[in-house]
Design an enzyme around this catalytic site. Sequence first.
Site, PDB file in Angstrom:
ATOM      1  N   LYS A 250     -10.114   2.592  -2.297  1.00  0.00           N
ATOM      2  CA  LYS A 250     -10.301   2.010  -0.968  1.00  0.00           C
ATOM      3  C   LYS A 250     -11.642   2.437  -0.371  1.00  0.00           C
ATOM      4  O   LYS A 250     -11.945   3.625  -0.268  1.00  0.00           O
ATOM      5  CB  LYS A 250      -9.146   2.449  -0.067  1.00  0.00           C
TER       6      LYS A 250
ATOM      7  N   CYS B 254      -5.846  -2.796   2.320  1.00  0.00           N
ATOM      8  CA  CYS B 254      -5.564  -2.756   3.758  1.00  0.00           C
ATOM      9  C   CYS B 254      -6.802  -2.867   4.642  1.00  0.00           C
ATOM     10  O   CYS B 254      -7.283  -3.974   4.858  1.00  0.00           O
ATOM     11  CB  CYS B 254      -4.762  -1.501   4.092  1.00  0.00           C
TER      12      CYS B 254
ATOM     13  N   GLU C  71       0.827  -1.201   0.000  1.00  0.00           N
ATOM     14  CA  GLU C  71       0.000   0.000   0.000  1.00  0.00           C
ATOM     15  C   GLU C  71       0.869   1.262   0.000  1.00  0.00           C
ATOM     16  O   GLU C  71       1.839   1.368   0.747  1.00  0.00           O
ATOM     17  CB  GLU C  71      -0.915   0.001   1.231  1.00  0.00           C
TER      18      GLU C  71
END
Length: 292
Positions: free
Chosen positions: A113, A150, A40
């Site tokens: 995300k 994540c 990331e």
Amino acid sequence: MKTGLIQQRNTADTAANMSGLQSKIRKCAAQGAQLVVLQELHNSLYFCQTEDPAQFDEAETIPGRSTEMFGALAAETGVVLTLSLFEKRAAGLYHNTAVVIEKDGSIAGRYRKMHIPDDPAYYEKYYFAPGDSGFHPIATSVGKLGVMVCWDQWFPEAARLMALRGADILIYPTAIGWESSDTPEEKKRQQDAWQTVQRGHAIANGLPLVAVNRVGCEPDPSGQTGGIEFWGGSFAVGAQGEWLCTLPDDDEAVRVVDVDTSRTEQVRRAWPFLRDRRIDAFGGLDGRYLSD
């Protein structure tokens, strides 16, 4: 599918970070990798430890400088790349965005995300708007990639939606680590939970999974904490959660592993979770919380 995992220790020198990634990608390609997954926000330090408006200057458009550079490298090496970038979508609108580069250098797709954390040393809500495109696999020459980022990895609903939409593999670029005051026992609990929940996604959906984390200690620019010790530990598991590889907790590593996406058919025949889902009884999942 030969899949490369690149776990890198970053510094404040963005050019050096990107140069290191280029050499590691070439190393994966030389070992036969067809897909390479990066961590990331791989170009820089993890800047979300503080809220600093100057950091927005580092955001980039997509297409932009990183997709151009890594696109040229993908075309040179013939591998599919999964990138993780600080995207400037418009003035005042930024995302934490994964970009998949096809082996010819073109952009196959992007994922913004969806789940954005806001915890001490992880002030991502200051920088990133939540993604708004949902959970859709990205079609590539090596299969449909269920790419998330994540904090998304803690939510089983996200993995399930990727599976229901035909993902061949689940992929999580990651930046997670320990706070300096965490005890050894707490460190182990956190890392075990991180691995376990993702293995559960693989098992529950009958899909292989790859998680690539950053590694190394990165200081808190404000000096208010001891910084983050990113715990590395990048890994790949198969469709029954079986370990394919695990990278070290405390050092950089490059690994190419065979990921058999064809096993999903056989695993799902033996464990037909999708067949037996009680979709008639799942209506409550669209609520924040359900009282009796």
